[in-house]
Structures are given as structure tokens and as C-alpha cells.
Design a protein around this motif. Structure first.
Motif, mmCIF file in Angstrom:
data_model
loop_
_atom_site.group_PDB
_atom_site.id
_atom_site.type_symbol
_atom_site.label_atom_id
_atom_site.label_comp_id
_atom_site.label_asym_id
_atom_site.label_seq_id
_atom_site.Cartn_x
_atom_site.Cartn_y
_atom_site.Cartn_z
ATOM 1 N N LEU A 83 0.827 -1.204 0.000
ATOM 2 C CA LEU A 83 0.000 0.000 0.000
ATOM 3 C C LEU A 83 0.862 1.256 0.000
ATOM 4 O O LEU A 83 0.569 2.228 -0.708
ATOM 5 N N LEU A 84 1.929 1.252 0.794
ATOM 6 C CA LEU A 84 2.807 2.418 0.847
ATOM 7 C C LEU A 84 3.473 2.673 -0.493
ATOM 8 O O LEU A 84 3.598 3.820 -0.930
ATOM 9 N N ARG A 85 3.884 1.597 -1.157
ATOM 10 C CA ARG A 85 4.562 1.771 -2.434
ATOM 11 C C ARG A 85 3.598 2.203 -3.534
ATOM 12 O O ARG A 85 3.979 2.896 -4.471
ATOM 13 N N LYS A 86 2.335 1.804 -3.429
ATOM 14 C CA LYS A 86 1.331 2.283 -4.388
ATOM 15 C C LYS A 86 0.998 3.737 -4.110
ATOM 16 O O LYS A 86 0.785 4.524 -5.026
ATOM 17 N N GLY A 87 0.947 4.089 -2.814
ATOM 18 C CA GLY A 87 0.662 5.464 -2.422
ATOM 19 C C GLY A 87 -0.794 5.693 -2.065
ATOM 20 O O GLY A 87 -1.697 5.192 -2.728
ATOM 21 N N PHE A 88 -1.012 6.420 -0.984
ATOM 22 C CA PHE A 88 -2.344 6.879 -0.587
ATOM 23 C C PHE A 88 -2.135 8.132 0.252
ATOM 24 O O PHE A 88 -0.996 8.540 0.515
ATOM 25 N N ALA A 89 -3.197 8.764 0.662
ATOM 26 C CA ALA A 89 -3.084 10.039 1.375
ATOM 27 C C ALA A 89 -2.230 9.884 2.632
ATOM 28 O O ALA A 89 -2.557 9.097 3.511
ATOM 29 N N GLY A 90 -1.131 10.627 2.674
ATOM 30 C CA GLY A 90 -0.257 10.599 3.836
ATOM 31 C C GLY A 90 0.854 9.579 3.780
ATOM 32 O O GLY A 90 1.696 9.531 4.685
ATOM 33 N N ALA A 182 -5.589 11.702 10.600
ATOM 34 C CA ALA A 182 -6.013 11.639 9.201
ATOM 35 C C ALA A 182 -5.265 10.523 8.467
ATOM 36 O O ALA A 182 -5.845 9.836 7.609
ATOM 37 N N TYR A 183 -3.988 10.328 8.809
ATOM 38 C CA TYR A 183 -3.222 9.249 8.179
ATOM 39 C C TYR A 183 -3.802 7.892 8.543
ATOM 40 O O TYR A 183 -3.982 7.023 7.674
ATOM 41 N N VAL A 184 -4.109 7.692 9.817
ATOM 42 C CA VAL A 184 -4.680 6.409 10.240
ATOM 43 C C VAL A 184 -6.029 6.178 9.557
ATOM 44 O O VAL A 184 -6.338 5.073 9.114
ATOM 45 N N ALA A 185 -6.836 7.235 9.436
ATOM 46 C CA ALA A 185 -8.137 7.108 8.771
ATOM 47 C C ALA A 185 -7.962 6.754 7.295
ATOM 48 O O ALA A 185 -8.699 5.912 6.755
ATOM 49 N N ALA A 186 -6.980 7.371 6.628
ATOM 50 C CA ALA A 186 -6.733 7.072 5.216
ATOM 51 C C ALA A 186 -6.245 5.637 5.049
ATOM 52 O O ALA A 186 -6.661 4.926 4.123
ATOM 53 N N ALA A 189 -9.072 3.258 5.361
ATOM 54 C CA ALA A 189 -9.949 3.280 4.189
ATOM 55 C C ALA A 189 -9.405 2.438 3.037
ATOM 56 O O ALA A 189 -10.182 1.868 2.271
ATOM 57 N N VAL A 190 -8.082 2.331 2.904
ATOM 58 C CA VAL A 190 -7.512 1.585 1.779
ATOM 59 C C VAL A 190 -7.084 0.179 2.169
ATOM 60 O O VAL A 190 -6.781 -0.638 1.291
ATOM 61 N N SER A 191 -7.063 -0.119 3.461
ATOM 62 C CA SER A 191 -6.593 -1.422 3.902
ATOM 63 C C SER A 191 -7.583 -2.523 3.541
ATOM 64 O O SER A 191 -8.789 -2.359 3.696
ATOM 65 N N PRO A 192 -7.091 -3.669 3.074
ATOM 66 C CA PRO A 192 -7.974 -4.781 2.739
ATOM 67 C C PRO A 192 -8.468 -5.537 3.969
ATOM 68 O O PRO A 192 -9.359 -6.374 3.870
ATOM 69 N N GLN A 193 -7.876 -5.266 5.126
ATOM 70 C CA GLN A 193 -8.304 -5.897 6.366
ATOM 71 C C GLN A 193 -8.217 -4.883 7.504
ATOM 72 O O GLN A 193 -7.766 -3.762 7.302
#
Length: 254
Positions: A83-90, A182-186, A189-193
Motif C-alpha cells: 500500500l505504501l509503495r502504491k501510495g495513498f493520502a499521507g 487523518a493518516y490512520v483514517a486514510a 480506508a484503503v486497507s484490505p483488512q
């Protein structure tokens, strides 16, 4: 295109790798198989400094700013790295670890290179609140086991961000690190679990910021595996469950 190139392309890694960042190749780490990588790391001076359910963390005196993490099977950290390597907010901000390189072997073993973080002191004023942000999922009932583990670590607090025990701490934390929640919320939101609220999943970055280090629960399949391997793993799991039901017994948890 070989196996690793396919993995890189699947997650877009090649477009996001900083050429100046330390890589496994630059660190001289060539053995990456599930069977031999751990022994090879130890033999070449990468001492084990930590471990989890599936992975070990290694440091080398000649490379004090990075750590190498090795896992023999799919685990939550592999999903987090993907997820980090794909990128998301924060994901490029102060509360996310830096993953410089990532390799998946054909047998599914995972090896990553990341920036080295430090363990916060147990009495760090913000530590309980940082963990409460991860544990307190809005709208979701909290597992009693999560609460019990939290209370064992911090008896004076409840794992709820709005609990009166955090009055003063909450406001000071938000002033110091306004983007943490906000980072934890983002991430949620993108986590599969679901997020893993285990104690120890918040470390400290070089600038003193709290860093969410290993926050995803293991699902046994791994985002970083190929789609074919993920489907195969899920199918094998279903077959095992069906076979267990057919003979009147449930599968034994791993």
C-alpha cells in the motif's frame, strides 16, 4: 518480463523507487529465498533485532540508517508495504515508514529495506493516545481482547480517543502532529483488512514523530503476492475448510 518485474509492474514500484535509496542489491543481499535468506542475513552481519509472527527484522553496523525485514510467508507488513509503495493520502508523510526496496521470491517470501525507526520509551506522553487512534475504529464495536491488552499496558487510559483520560493529551497530540489521525483514517480506508492495534505498532521517526509501523492484521494471502497466488491460496483454504466440515470437524487454526 521476469517474476520480480511482474510484481513491480503490478504495484507500480518501478515508477516510485528513488534511485538514491538503499536497495537489497546495493546492500549486497543476494539470497532471498524462504529456506536460506535468514541464515544468509545472519552470516553476513545482519543481526536480528526484532521479530513478529511471520517476520524478523535485521540491522547491520555498516548500514545504521536502514533495516531489512524478512518474512517466509504472507503477512500484514507485506500488505502495508504494498500500500505504501502504491501510495495513498499521507503515505509520504511523517507517520508512514519509508520502504526503499521490496522483493518477493517465487516461493512467496518477502524481503524489504526500510528506514530504521526507534522504540519509544514506555512513559512517552503521547504513546497511549497514538495506539488508541489505531484501536478506536469509529462505528465498530471494540473487541474486549483489544481493550484488555491496552489496559494492561496503560491502566490509566481507555482505548477511546474521546475518553476523559486523554483530556489535555489529545489536544497536545493534535497540535504536535495534526496529520496523524487523518493518516490512520486514510490507511483504514484503503486497507484490505482491519488495523492491528497490538502494542508496539507505533515507533518513532528520526524527527520524533510517531510512525505507524506494522498496522495491518494478517490475512494469510498478501496483497504483495501475485493475483494467481492469492486466488490459489484462498481456493486451498476453502478446500481445507470444506474437507474439515465433511468429516465433521473444524480446521485447526494456524
Amino acid at each position: 518480463m521476469d517474476w520480480q518485474e511482474g510484481v513491480d509492474a503490478m504495484f507500480g514500484f518501478r515508477n516510485q523507487v528513488d534511485a538514491s535509496s538503499p536497495s537489497l542489491a546495493a546492500l549486497g543481499i543476494a539470497e532471498r529465498s524462504a529456506a536460506k535468506a535468514y541464515a544468509a542475513l545472519i552470516a553476513t552481519g545482519w543481526s536480528e533485532i526484532g521479530f513478529g509472527y511471520h517476520g524478523t527484522v535485521h540491522a547491520h553496523q555498516d548500514h545504521p540508517d536502514v533495516v531489512v525485514r524478512f518474512a517466509q510467508k504472507a503477512d500484514g507488513f507485506g500488505d502495508y508495504a504494498a500500500l505504501l509503495r502504491k501510495g495513498f493520502a499521507g503515505s509520504n508523510g511523517p507517520h508512514a515508514p519509508r520502504i526503499h526496496d521490496m522483493h518477493v521470491s517465487r516461493c512467496g517470501a518477502l524481503m524489504t529495506v526500510g528506514s530504521r525507526l526507534s522504540n519509544p520509551a514506555h512513559d512517552t506522553w503521547w504513546l497511549a493516545y497514538a495506539h488508541a487512534v489505531i484501536a478506536d475504529h469509529p462505528g465498530i464495536a471494540m473487541d474486549e481482547g483489544v481493550r484488555d491488552r491496552f489496559k494492561t499496558e496503560w491502566p490509566a487510559h481507555e482505548p477511546r480517543v474521546d475518553h476523559p483520560s486523554f483530556d489535555g493529551i489529545r489536544e497536545a497530540f493534535r497540535t504536535a502532529w495534526p496529520g496523524y489521525e487523518a493518516y490512520v483514517a486514510a490507511l483504514r480506508a484503503v486497507s484490505p483488512q482491519s488495523l492491528d492495534p497490538n502494542i508496539g505498532n507505533v515507533l518513532v521517526g528520526n524527527d520524533g514523530s510517531p510512525v505507524v509501523n506494522d498496522p495491518l492484521c494478517d490475512d494469510g494471502y498478501g496483497l504483495w503476492r501475485s493475483p494467481l497466488l492469492r486466488v490459489s491460496a484462498r481456493f486451498a483454504d476453502l478446500v481445507r475448510r470444506f474437507a474439515g466440515d465433511a468429516i465433521g470437524r473444524a480446521p485447526v487454526p494456524a
